[in-house]
Scaffold this motif. Structure first.
Motif, PDB file in Angstrom:
ATOM      1  N   LYS A 132       0.833  -1.201   0.000  1.00  8.58           N
ATOM      2  CA  LYS A 132       0.000   0.000   0.000  1.00  8.58           C
ATOM      3  C   LYS A 132       0.863   1.245   0.000  1.00  8.58           C
ATOM      4  N   LEU A 133       1.953   1.242   0.764  1.00 13.46           N
ATOM      5  CA  LEU A 133       2.860   2.389   0.777  1.00 13.46           C
ATOM      6  C   LEU A 133       3.489   2.613  -0.593  1.00 13.46           C
ATOM      7  N   ARG A 134       3.813   1.534  -1.317  1.00 10.42           N
ATOM      8  CA  ARG A 134       4.327   1.688  -2.690  1.00 10.42           C
ATOM      9  C   ARG A 134       3.312   2.422  -3.555  1.00 10.42           C
ATOM     10  N   LYS A 135       2.045   2.070  -3.411  1.00 10.01           N
ATOM     11  CA  LYS A 135       0.996   2.707  -4.220  1.00 10.01           C
ATOM     12  C   LYS A 135       0.883   4.196  -3.917  1.00 10.01           C
ATOM     13  N   VAL A 136       0.865   4.576  -2.626  1.00 10.11           N
ATOM     14  CA  VAL A 136       0.733   6.000  -2.315  1.00 10.11           C
ATOM     15  C   VAL A 136       2.011   6.769  -2.637  1.00 10.11           C
ATOM     16  N   CYS A 137       3.161   6.113  -2.557  1.00  8.97           N
ATOM     17  CA  CYS A 137       4.409   6.756  -2.986  1.00  8.97           C
ATOM     18  C   CYS A 137       4.395   6.982  -4.499  1.00  8.97           C
ATOM     19  N   ASP A 138       3.950   5.992  -5.248  1.00  8.78           N
ATOM     20  CA  ASP A 138       3.889   6.129  -6.706  1.00  8.78           C
ATOM     21  C   ASP A 138       2.940   7.241  -7.138  1.00  8.78           C
ATOM     22  N   LYS A 139       1.911   7.492  -6.343  1.00 13.61           N
ATOM     23  CA  LYS A 139       0.955   8.568  -6.644  1.00 13.61           C
ATOM     24  C   LYS A 139       1.455   9.923  -6.161  1.00 13.61           C
ATOM     25  N   GLY A 140       2.577   9.946  -5.438  1.00 14.07           N
ATOM     26  CA  GLY A 140       3.123  11.197  -4.933  1.00 14.07           C
ATOM     27  C   GLY A 140       2.449  11.693  -3.667  1.00 14.07           C
ATOM     28  N   GLN A 141       1.643  10.849  -3.033  1.00 12.17           N
ATOM     29  CA  GLN A 141       0.945  11.255  -1.813  1.00 12.17           C
ATOM     30  C   GLN A 141       1.821  11.135  -0.575  1.00 12.17           C
ATOM     31  N   VAL A 142       2.869  10.328  -0.673  1.00 12.30           N
ATOM     32  CA  VAL A 142       3.802  10.081   0.426  1.00 12.30           C
ATOM     33  C   VAL A 142       5.189   9.959  -0.185  1.00 12.30           C
ATOM     34  N   PRO A 161       9.523   2.530   0.146  1.00 10.95           N
ATOM     35  CA  PRO A 161       8.671   1.392   0.485  1.00 10.95           C
ATOM     36  C   PRO A 161       9.194   0.036   0.036  1.00 10.95           C
ATOM     37  N   CYS A 162      10.488  -0.061  -0.293  1.00 18.06           N
ATOM     38  CA  CYS A 162      11.013  -1.363  -0.710  1.00 18.06           C
ATOM     39  C   CYS A 162      11.286  -2.260   0.493  1.00 18.06           C
ATOM     40  N   GLY A 163      11.316  -1.670   1.688  1.00 16.18           N
ATOM     41  CA  GLY A 163      11.545  -2.444   2.891  1.00 16.18           C
ATOM     42  C   GLY A 163      12.953  -2.334   3.439  1.00 16.18           C
ATOM     43  N   CYS A 164      13.845  -1.646   2.732  1.00 17.03           N
ATOM     44  CA  CYS A 164      15.227  -1.553   3.206  1.00 17.03           C
ATOM     45  C   CYS A 164      15.344  -0.675   4.450  1.00 17.03           C
ATOM     46  N   ARG A 165      14.743   0.487   4.395  1.00 17.19           N
ATOM     47  CA  ARG A 165      14.793   1.406   5.537  1.00 17.19           C
ATOM     48  C   ARG A 165      13.420   1.541   6.171  1.00 17.19           C
ATOM     49  N   GLY A 166      12.420   1.709   5.335  1.00 23.35           N
ATOM     50  CA  GLY A 166      11.071   1.859   5.846  1.00 23.35           C
ATOM     51  C   GLY A 166      10.831   3.187   6.518  1.00 23.35           C
ATOM     52  N   ARG A 184      10.343   5.724  -4.914  1.00 25.33           N
ATOM     53  CA  ARG A 184      10.744   4.332  -4.753  1.00 25.33           C
ATOM     54  C   ARG A 184      12.100   4.090  -5.380  1.00 25.33           C
ATOM     55  N   GLY A 185      12.960   3.490  -4.604  1.00 30.56           N
ATOM     56  CA  GLY A 185      14.280   3.102  -5.099  1.00 30.56           C
ATOM     57  C   GLY A 185      15.295   4.227  -5.101  1.00 30.56           C
TER      58      GLY A 185
END
Length: 112
Positions: free
Chosen positions: A67-77, A81-86, A106-107
């Protein structure tokens, strides 16, 4: 808390919980209510997860990251979100002018 490990899945009725079951505004609100751990407004995944759980109940880590990937991709957050740092932040609190306006962070980390 009983000390027992949390299950890997959560069910809503007779089906597995999905990203669509976590409204964007509820997740963003949970991020906003989570106390930043840095002066740059960054919130850690575990703290965001705890705040979200207080609102809608426990969410499996892999589902929360999706879900975090989705909101990051939309620019809302903003965040990773890959899980490395979180760590995550809200665009209106972003200290890096090159980070959030790109609509996806992301990335974009140093791999640490």
């Amino acid at each position: 808390m009983t000390g027992q490990p949390l299950p890997a899945l959560r069910y809503i009725g007779d089906r597995r919980m999905q990203c669509k079951d976590i409204p964007d505004d509820v997740l963003i609100g949970a991020i906003r209510r989570t106390k930043p751990v840095t002066s740059g407004g960054w919130r850690m995944l575990g703290h965001v997860s705890d705040e979200l759980a207080a609102t809608i109940g426990w969410v499996p880590r892999n589902l929360l990251l999706a879900k975090l990937r989705k909101v990051c991709d939309k620019g809302q957050v903003g965040g990773c979100p890959c899980g490395c740092r979180g760590d995550f932040h809200l665009p209106d609190e972003c200290a890096d002018p090159g980070c959030c306006p790109q609509n996806s962070t992301r990335g974009q980390h140093d791999g640490a």
